[in-house]
Design an enzyme around this catalytic site. Structure first.
Site, PDB file in Angstrom:
ATOM      1  CG  ASP A  38      -5.014   0.881 -10.292  1.00 34.65           C
ATOM      2  OD1 ASP A  38      -5.008   0.121 -11.328  1.00 34.65           O
ATOM      3  OD2 ASP A  38      -4.762   0.407  -9.214  1.00 34.65           O
ATOM      4  CG  ASP A  50       6.292   3.623   1.194  1.00 32.33           C
ATOM      5  OD1 ASP A  50       5.292   2.889   2.352  1.00 32.33           O
ATOM      6  OD2 ASP A  50       5.869   4.743   0.773  1.00 32.33           O
TER       7      ASP A  50
END
Length: 496
Positions: free
Chosen positions: A93, A241
């Protein structure tokens, strides 16, 4: 007297919450020692024929990693696994010149026969979670291994983790983080101390009893089916996460934590980088508490004890709010104690809660001993390490409290990645790193003022009371002065 009772009430509640948290840590220590005593044999890479070897996709989510891309890709290319069953996705990215460097490195590795893709997105929607989700759409692997840019897995890493998935109920295998620059500075030693406690006591202590643990964002493997069944990656919290981990476990997927498999990584060496990482982790923990609390409480498939540990796990970061309140209110409490004689029995009772610090001291000693070994020499080193860690952790309490409050009250913020430095051991230059945040925030000035505030706390010990002072809180105020002073000084001068 109304103000005094408000202070006493807030102080008492904060002390009680810290004490409850320390008891939970003690329970995890007991679990940890039991797990160490009954440690099972490690799985080995043993598939009867080539057709049984599962396909694995390694995902490498990166963003502006100019200094570590070459190190990362060279290391990943050495992973020992059948090439026909391995795919690597570089989920890039980036917005800077690292894009071209990464493209050249990927092209070079591709020529060696490695199945490697350089995947770019038009925008950073969902940040890291969005990148992982995008890569998952085309991933060939039945299992998805994930590594952040600063992680350097051993060549046999997949061979040590993939066999555990023979148990079809396991959705994630997580490994322990190591630290390639643990002894670089005081800051890195403090961070290593904190992370070692998480990766020994907490992860092992919870996992050994079937309580919820979390995938740590990197150095672990997911079963692709588990990711999809749990609702895929979502970018509505700063700790995607933890979010996916809890959603998966609420759907009865098992997690396997491997303390004996270490995955080395680089710790931030500049305090601005550590601050941004701490802010993201602590705010994300609070966000996930708000997101998951109803699902955990209402779930009928998990025990009451697992629910309690799960909620306390998600409230880990919120303990900084309690620590900050106890710290700030301790000086008014010192004056209240010596002003109102009829509260003597209350203060005698509250002094009992120093046992919380003793519990933390005992718990962390077992972690430290596991890494450095026992013996009187190491014990004295541990005493210094513990009080240094404790002081600086309290020095971060304002910063982390702001993060926690933003998380609980739903204030959204951008995912700020932690800059990497390509530092190994005691070697490496970080001063020209273009990603370092140059200007400290206004919060740093407040931290400097708090350091002075606790100097006043130490001075107060000499002047309160009628019998030569009250020094019960003097060590606490000294540690707070050192902690806030350290964080302020390092933040102003941007040195490791």
């Amino acid at each position: 007297m109304i103000l005094e009772y408000i202070i006493i009430t807030i102080y008492t509640i904060s002390i009680l919450l810290i004490f409850m948290y320390s008891l939970a840590q003690l329970n995890l220590l007991i679990n940890y020692l039991g797990a160490k005593k009954n440690r099972e044999a490690s799985e080995t890479f043993n598939f009867e024929n080539a057709d049984e070897i599962p396909f694995v996709t390694i995902q490498l989510p990166v963003f502006n990693e100019l200094y570590v891309m070459e190190r990362l890709l060279e290391n990943i290319a050495k992973i020992e696994y059948p090439r026909e069953k391995l795919e690597i996705q570089v989920l890039d990215d980036s917005t800077d010149e690292s894009i071209q460097i990464t493209a050249k490195l990927v092209a070079k590795l591709e020529k060696t026969g490695l199945d490697i893709l350089h995947i770019r997105r038009e925008n950073r929607e969902g940040f890291k979670a969005g990148a992982l989700k995008e890569g998952l759409k085309i991933a060939k692997g039945e299992f998805i291994a994930i590594f952040d840019a600063d992680f350097l897995p051993q060549t046999d890493w997949l061979k040590k983790t993939i066999p555990y998935f023979k148990d079809t109920a396991i959705g994630v295998v997580q490994t322990r983080w190591g630290h390639i620059n643990r002894n670089y500075s005081t800051l890195t030693r403090i961070q290593a101390f904190m992370l070692d406690a998480h990766f020994t006591l907490e992860q092992t202590g919870r996992n050994s009893k079937g309580h919820f643990i979390n995938f740590n964002g990197t150095a672990g493997v997911w079963r692709k089916e588990c990711i999809l069944d749990a609702g895929n990656w979502q970018g509505d919290t700063l700790t995607e996460d933890i979010d996916l981990s809890y959603r998966a476990q609420l759907k009865n997927w098992k997690f396997k934590y491997l303390e004996n498999v270490e995955t080395p990584a680089e710790l931030p060496v500049v305090i601005s980088a550590a601050r941004s990482q701490q802010f993201r982790w602590n705010k994300g923990g609070a966000e996930n508490f708000q997101k998951m609390i109803k699902g955990i409480i209402k779930n009928k498939n998990i025990s009451a004890k697992t629910k309690i540990h799960g909620l306390l796990h998600l409230l880990n970061s919120s303990m900084f709010t309690c620590i900050f309140l106890v710290a700030v209110l301790s000086i008014p409490m010192l004056y209240i104690k010596n002003e109102y004689a009829h509260l003597k029995s209350y203060f005698l009772m509250m002094s009992f809660f120093v046992v919380s610090s003793i519990i933390f001291f005992i718990c962390y000693w077992f972690m430290y001993r596991n890494i450095y070994g026992s013996g009187i020499k190491n014990f004295f080193k541990y005493i210094g390490a513990f009080f240094t860690f404790f002081s600086v952790a309290m020095g971060f309490s304002l910063h982390n409290t702001i993060a926690v409050l933003e998380g609980h009250f739903g204030k959204k913020s951008e995912f700020v990645r932690t800059p990497k430095f390509n530092i190994t051991g005691l070697k490496g230059n970080w001063k020209n790193n273009k990603y370092i945040k140059k200007k400290p925030s206004i919060h740093v000035i407040i931290e400097g003022l708090l350091a002075l505030y606790f100097v006043f706390g130490m001075y107060s010990a000499f002047i309160v009371g009628n019998e030569g002072g009250d020094f019960g809180l003097f060590p606490f105020h000294f540690m707070l002065f050192m902690g806030f002073g350290y964080v302020f000084f390092k933040s102003i001068f941007s040195k490791a």
